[in-house]
Design a protein around this motif. Structure first.
Motif, PDB file in Angstrom:
ATOM      1  N   GLN A 294      66.919 -18.784   7.441  1.00  0.00           N
ATOM      2  CA  GLN A 294      65.885 -17.963   8.092  1.00  0.00           C
ATOM      3  C   GLN A 294      64.786 -18.850   8.681  1.00  0.00           C
ATOM      4  O   GLN A 294      64.338 -18.646   9.815  1.00  0.00           O
ATOM      5  N   LYS A 295      64.380 -19.848   7.916  1.00  0.00           N
ATOM      6  CA  LYS A 295      63.333 -20.783   8.351  1.00  0.00           C
ATOM      7  C   LYS A 295      63.764 -21.532   9.617  1.00  0.00           C
ATOM      8  O   LYS A 295      62.971 -21.703  10.548  1.00  0.00           O
ATOM      9  N   TYR A 296      65.026 -21.978   9.656  1.00  0.00           N
ATOM     10  CA  TYR A 296      65.508 -22.797  10.776  1.00  0.00           C
ATOM     11  C   TYR A 296      65.863 -21.967  12.011  1.00  0.00           C
ATOM     12  O   TYR A 296      65.732 -22.440  13.138  1.00  0.00           O
ATOM     13  N   LEU A 297      66.318 -20.738  11.801  1.00  0.00           N
ATOM     14  CA  LEU A 297      66.781 -19.920  12.924  1.00  0.00           C
ATOM     15  C   LEU A 297      65.655 -19.135  13.606  1.00  0.00           C
ATOM     16  O   LEU A 297      65.741 -18.815  14.789  1.00  0.00           O
ATOM     17  N   THR A 298      64.591 -18.833  12.863  1.00  0.00           N
ATOM     18  CA  THR A 298      63.490 -18.028  13.418  1.00  0.00           C
ATOM     19  C   THR A 298      62.882 -18.635  14.685  1.00  0.00           C
ATOM     20  O   THR A 298      62.688 -17.920  15.685  1.00  0.00           O
ATOM     21  N   PRO A 299      62.584 -19.956  14.727  1.00  0.00           N
ATOM     22  CA  PRO A 299      62.032 -20.526  15.970  1.00  0.00           C
ATOM     23  C   PRO A 299      62.990 -20.398  17.154  1.00  0.00           C
ATOM     24  O   PRO A 299      62.542 -20.263  18.301  1.00  0.00           O
ATOM     25  N   MET A 300      64.284 -20.433  16.889  1.00  0.00           N
ATOM     26  CA  MET A 300      65.271 -20.297  17.968  1.00  0.00           C
ATOM     27  C   MET A 300      65.264 -18.879  18.529  1.00  0.00           C
ATOM     28  O   MET A 300      65.303 -18.680  19.751  1.00  0.00           O
ATOM     29  N   VAL A 301      65.227 -17.903  17.644  1.00  0.00           N
ATOM     30  CA  VAL A 301      65.212 -16.502  18.079  1.00  0.00           C
ATOM     31  C   VAL A 301      63.935 -16.226  18.884  1.00  0.00           C
ATOM     32  O   VAL A 301      63.971 -15.573  19.937  1.00  0.00           O
ATOM     33  N   LYS A 302      62.797 -16.754  18.400  1.00  0.00           N
ATOM     34  CA  LYS A 302      61.520 -16.577  19.113  1.00  0.00           C
ATOM     35  C   LYS A 302      61.555 -17.217  20.492  1.00  0.00           C
ATOM     36  O   LYS A 302      60.916 -16.735  21.438  1.00  0.00           O
TER      37      LYS A 302
END
Length: 263
Positions: free
Chosen positions: A166-174
């Motif tokens: 979740q920590k690593y993927l959130t910036p990508m989704v944003k």
């Protein structure tokens, strides 16, 4: 020509078995030997010199076992050490690096994500490829710190794993990425978990199929294919415990042998 020597595959642990699966699917009658250097995993936070030393050691072990071709099923080892390996050994050597090119060529949002190890993201080869193909594209590079040890332990669905993802993927989704490149051969085992955490329209890419195709192409060109259609020997060796490797390859349990070996 009916070449009976095996394909040799190594990784900094169990993750490269995802690459092995693609090779076996494309070349089902080839003998294979896989080395999981789990004792030294992960490679991603080691120096270039140490990664190269380990890669050379693994290759020497596979050549002693009669390998006709070496597949470096590790992004970090490829991006840091493959040129030195090719200078040192005469046998064909196939590497794996993040699939930046297809992501960059196909993105419509002009934003792509790359989840990889520190060793891969800081390597010269990665920098060269990224520079060549991502000039006008926003690239969100995330170091997947801590993921490989959890995969090596077989804890794919643990709360710690989900929290890290979740920590690593959130910036990508944003950043509205539409392609997520998995830049470590361990990470394809996390695709089900990743899929649950990102929008459905984000395409996940790994390099396994491309490596399998390249392996077949080189074996054909050098006339090194095994033409028998009898059952091949599929041997896996790890210098750590065998439990995770057996778990990840449970669909092949009747075909393969998994043993612990010091190397």
């Amino acid at each position: 020509m009916n070449e009976q020597r095996p394909i040799g595959v190594f990784d900094s642990g169990v993750g490269g078995s995802s690459i092995w699966q693609e090779i076996h699917a494309l070349l089902p009658y080839e003998h294979t030997i896989y080395l999981a250097d789990s004792k030294n995993a992960p490679y991603g936070n080691k120096s270039k010199e140490e990664i190269t030393r380990l890669s050379i050691k693994n290759t020497e072990v596979l050549l002693e076992m009669g390998a006709k071709i070496i597949v470096v099923a590790c992004n970090t080892a490829t991006t840091n050490s493959i040129s030195e390996m090719r200078e040192r050994f005469k046998v064909p050597i196939i590497g794996i690096e993040p699939a930046i090119k297809p992501a960059a060529l196909n993105t419509s949002t002009k934003s792509i994500g790359i989840l990889a190890t520190k060793g891969t993201l800081t390597s010269d080869l990665f920098h060269k490829t990224a520079t060549e193909f991502t000039q006008d594209i926003n690239v969100v590079e995330i170091v997947g710190e801590g993921l490989v040890p959890l995969i090596e332990a077989g804890t794919l669905d643990s709360p710690k794993m989900i929290k890290l993802l979740q920590k690593y993927l959130t910036p990508m989704v944003k950043a509205k990425v539409d392609y997520l490149v998995l830049g470590c051969s361990h990470y394809p085992y996390l695709i089900p978990q990743i899929r649950n955490l990102i929008p459905n329209d984000i395409v996940i890419i790994d390099s396994g199929m491309a490596v399998a195709r390249q392996t077949k192409s080189i074996l054909e060109r050098l006339q090194l294919l095994r033409t028998d259609v009898s059952k091949p020997t599929l041997k896996f060796y790890t210098n750590s415990e065998v439990k995770t490797l057996k778990f990840l390859l449970k669909d092949f349990s009747e075909e393969i042998s998994v043993e612990k070996k010091d190397f």
